[in-house]
Design a protein around this motif. Sequence first.
Motif, mmCIF file in Angstrom:
data_model
loop_
_atom_site.group_PDB
_atom_site.id
_atom_site.type_symbol
_atom_site.label_atom_id
_atom_site.label_comp_id
_atom_site.label_asym_id
_atom_site.label_seq_id
_atom_site.Cartn_x
_atom_site.Cartn_y
_atom_site.Cartn_z
ATOM 1 N N PHE A 272 37.621 41.197 41.244
ATOM 2 C CA PHE A 272 38.586 42.061 41.915
ATOM 3 C C PHE A 272 38.505 43.492 41.374
ATOM 4 N N LYS A 273 38.942 44.420 42.202
ATOM 5 C CA LYS A 273 39.108 45.816 41.801
ATOM 6 C C LYS A 273 40.447 46.305 42.324
ATOM 7 N N VAL A 274 40.897 47.422 41.771
ATOM 8 C CA VAL A 274 42.099 48.054 42.316
ATOM 9 C C VAL A 274 41.808 48.434 43.768
ATOM 10 N N GLY A 275 42.707 48.054 44.682
ATOM 11 C CA GLY A 275 42.522 48.326 46.106
ATOM 12 C C GLY A 275 42.032 47.118 46.887
ATOM 13 N N MET A 279 44.619 37.354 48.973
ATOM 14 C CA MET A 279 45.555 36.348 49.458
ATOM 15 C C MET A 279 45.785 35.317 48.347
ATOM 16 N N PHE A 280 47.057 34.987 48.099
ATOM 17 C CA PHE A 280 47.357 33.921 47.149
ATOM 18 C C PHE A 280 46.970 32.579 47.775
ATOM 19 N N VAL A 281 46.447 31.675 46.950
ATOM 20 C CA VAL A 281 45.956 30.395 47.466
ATOM 21 C C VAL A 281 46.660 29.216 46.802
ATOM 22 N N LYS A 282 47.860 29.466 46.310
ATOM 23 C CA LYS A 282 48.642 28.392 45.688
ATOM 24 C C LYS A 282 50.122 28.747 45.799
ATOM 25 N N ASN A 283 50.980 27.749 45.939
ATOM 26 C CA ASN A 283 52.415 27.994 45.911
ATOM 27 C C ASN A 283 52.860 28.213 44.472
ATOM 28 N N ASP A 284 53.661 29.236 44.247
ATOM 29 C CA ASP A 284 54.158 29.532 42.908
ATOM 30 C C ASP A 284 55.377 28.667 42.612
ATOM 31 N N LYS A 285 55.389 28.044 41.446
ATOM 32 C CA LYS A 285 56.514 27.171 41.093
ATOM 33 C C LYS A 285 57.826 27.935 41.034
ATOM 34 N N ASP A 286 57.768 29.247 40.770
ATOM 35 C CA ASP A 286 58.971 30.079 40.739
ATOM 36 C C ASP A 286 59.260 30.738 42.086
ATOM 37 N N LYS A 287 58.469 30.369 43.097
ATOM 38 C CA LYS A 287 58.665 30.817 44.483
ATOM 39 C C LYS A 287 58.558 32.331 44.655
ATOM 40 N N ARG A 288 57.750 32.977 43.798
ATOM 41 C CA ARG A 288 57.536 34.423 43.973
ATOM 42 C C ARG A 288 56.528 34.686 45.087
ATOM 43 N N TYR A 289 55.616 33.757 45.286
ATOM 44 C CA TYR A 289 54.636 33.862 46.356
ATOM 45 C C TYR A 289 54.285 32.455 46.828
ATOM 46 N N VAL A 290 53.654 32.375 47.999
ATOM 47 C CA VAL A 290 53.262 31.075 48.537
ATOM 48 C C VAL A 290 51.794 31.109 48.923
ATOM 49 N N ASN A 291 51.246 29.965 49.177
ATOM 50 C CA ASN A 291 49.865 29.834 49.619
ATOM 51 C C ASN A 291 49.720 30.555 50.961
ATOM 52 N N GLY A 292 49.026 31.698 50.958
ATOM 53 C CA GLY A 292 48.879 32.488 52.182
ATOM 54 C C GLY A 292 49.485 33.874 52.077
ATOM 55 N N SER A 293 50.240 34.156 51.003
ATOM 56 C CA SER A 293 50.830 35.486 50.826
ATOM 57 C C SER A 293 49.720 36.528 50.661
ATOM 58 N N LEU A 294 49.794 37.605 51.453
ATOM 59 C CA LEU A 294 48.788 38.666 51.423
ATOM 60 C C LEU A 294 49.278 39.858 50.612
ATOM 61 N N GLY A 295 48.348 40.564 49.990
ATOM 62 C CA GLY A 295 48.722 41.743 49.227
ATOM 63 C C GLY A 295 47.503 42.550 48.807
ATOM 64 N N THR A 296 47.731 43.552 47.970
ATOM 65 C CA THR A 296 46.668 44.435 47.482
ATOM 66 C C THR A 296 46.752 44.534 45.962
ATOM 67 N N VAL A 297 45.601 44.448 45.305
ATOM 68 C CA VAL A 297 45.563 44.616 43.843
ATOM 69 C C VAL A 297 45.829 46.077 43.516
ATOM 70 N N ILE A 298 46.847 46.330 42.684
ATOM 71 C CA ILE A 298 47.197 47.719 42.353
ATOM 72 C C ILE A 298 46.935 48.041 40.878
ATOM 73 N N GLY A 299 46.497 47.043 40.107
ATOM 74 C CA GLY A 299 46.196 47.308 38.709
ATOM 75 C C GLY A 299 46.010 46.023 37.931
ATOM 76 N N PHE A 300 45.799 46.173 36.624
ATOM 77 C CA PHE A 300 45.622 45.035 35.721
ATOM 78 C C PHE A 300 46.405 45.323 34.450
ATOM 79 N N ASN A 301 47.045 44.295 33.885
ATOM 80 C CA ASN A 301 47.777 44.530 32.644
ATOM 81 C C ASN A 301 46.826 44.465 31.440
ATOM 82 N N ASP A 302 47.396 44.566 30.248
ATOM 83 C CA ASP A 302 46.562 44.599 29.035
ATOM 84 C C ASP A 302 45.741 43.330 28.851
ATOM 85 N N GLU A 303 46.228 42.226 29.419
ATOM 86 C CA GLU A 303 45.526 40.951 29.313
ATOM 87 C C GLU A 303 44.522 40.760 30.446
ATOM 88 N N GLY A 304 44.429 41.758 31.336
ATOM 89 C CA GLY A 304 43.486 41.680 32.449
ATOM 90 C C GLY A 304 44.013 40.958 33.667
#
Length: 559
Positions: A272-275, A279-304
Amino acid sequence: MQQEKALALLKSGKNVFLTGSAGTGKTFVLNQYIRFLKERKIIVAVTASTGIAATHMNGMTIHSWSGIGIKESVTQRDLANMKTKKYLKTHLEKVKVLIIDEISMLHLNQLNAVDQVLRYFQDPLLSFGGVQVVLCGDFFQLPPIGSPGETSKEKFAFMSQAWVNASMSVCYLTEQYRQNDNDLNLILNEIRRGCISNENYDKLLKSSDNKLKSDVEPTKLYTHNVDVDRINKEHLSKLSGVSKKYVAETKGNKLLIETLKKSVLAGEELTFKVGAKVMFVKNDKDKRYVNGSLGTVIGFNDEGIPSVKLLDGRTIYAAKEDWSIMDDTGKTLANYNQIPLRLAWAITIHKCQGMTLDSAEIDLSKTFEMGQGYVALSRLKKLESLNLKGLNKTALEVDSLAYKADLRFQELSQDADNAFNLEELDLLSKTFIRNSGGLINKKEITKQKNKLKAKSEGKQPTYEVTLMHLKQQVSLEKIAEIRGLTLGTISGHLIKIRKDNPSVDLSYYRPKASLIKKVKLAYDKEPKNAPISLTSVHRRLGGTISYDDLKLAVAFMDN
């Protein structure tokens, strides 16, 4: 059938097959019925035949919910084992209504298995154990995945014994809400009838000249993963910046690991790169995203770890997740650990079922399965939104058994429409609600409606709302004002947010080191094995530090 009559039939408690062409509002009617059930506290399970389809209904796959997994049949031993699993036993014994969306993709053996499971957990003499079953879908769309050489008769759910025993009332919706009476709707109806006119065929071919106007790059749909991968790699290579590579970690049985590698949509090696469009490919146990949620990579934290901005504006860190295969005792036999993302400039037609797209580039030149062309084209609202990159004969073909069944479904729908009027169905509905243990009293229903409304309006957890403001470096005082909460409450949120989101940079709110040190010394003097109280620490400090500053220091006391 009109939506009003279909909804009334659903409310009557009858087993229903809800169908109709793409864009007739099947999902809308289902959501209306789900809301009706929840407002009366009737326990409903919302499922679908695939993970992607389940996300559109805020549900889960029927395979996971029922406990059948990838099995096409269940043994008495399987059933007895299911009853030992509390998470399965609880919902399988209590459910009153089961909804299965995108039924066209569920194999008849699996529908029979679901029937068998519910009979085991509830009433063995009744179809699906006496649970109301609502099946929704369109058999002109994608068919089930079967064994090599299997015929449609051996795969389609409507050919199952479970379907026959359920005595389905068919609700065939006829009003078109997506395409209306435009060229695309005419083409789709002709595909359903199995014969597209020369005039409309030419219009379809000419859509290759369409110039798509959109602020957002149109989605590209392909039949094969190899084309999707090629397009995604081309787009990724055009992005500037440093790429981040992620290699999956695996452990366990080698053969089962190979099975996981083939089924998990997050590849063994991800880049991956910024930009990058993802698409997420798994349901999040905390329901922050679901399998199929679309988005854009905007950065990486210190752990990558990639930071993904979703289409709804929220930002999520996509930390690695586990996919596992376990035995009947719950022991993990194989494990696959990877970032739960994939590139999404292009997606396969199998992944787009259930979506509505504003515009799309579609390549049907390599169509290998009847239904793919219909699914892809029916994602759009009008022909002008299509840029067709290729077409073959199979793309416009429909399954002959699905065609014959569809004609029969239309007849059965007419019979159901004529058999009951709305007043009769309303009386049946009251009996169904009572038998299901649902609310009858109008005041109680109104109270439940208000609860659900409040929950819906504040569907983002309160901590997530606060975190959203914190990321924008809004002052704690201002956040309290915006949210209508006290400063102390927001400071308390900060403690939990810092604990649950250690990778999020909130150093903007860090108080002076001297304050943190002073509070930590007071904390260290508290009894070791007793829960630490802010009141006790406040008293130990002689009341010299306000509770708001105390909470702020606690939030950053770990480092």
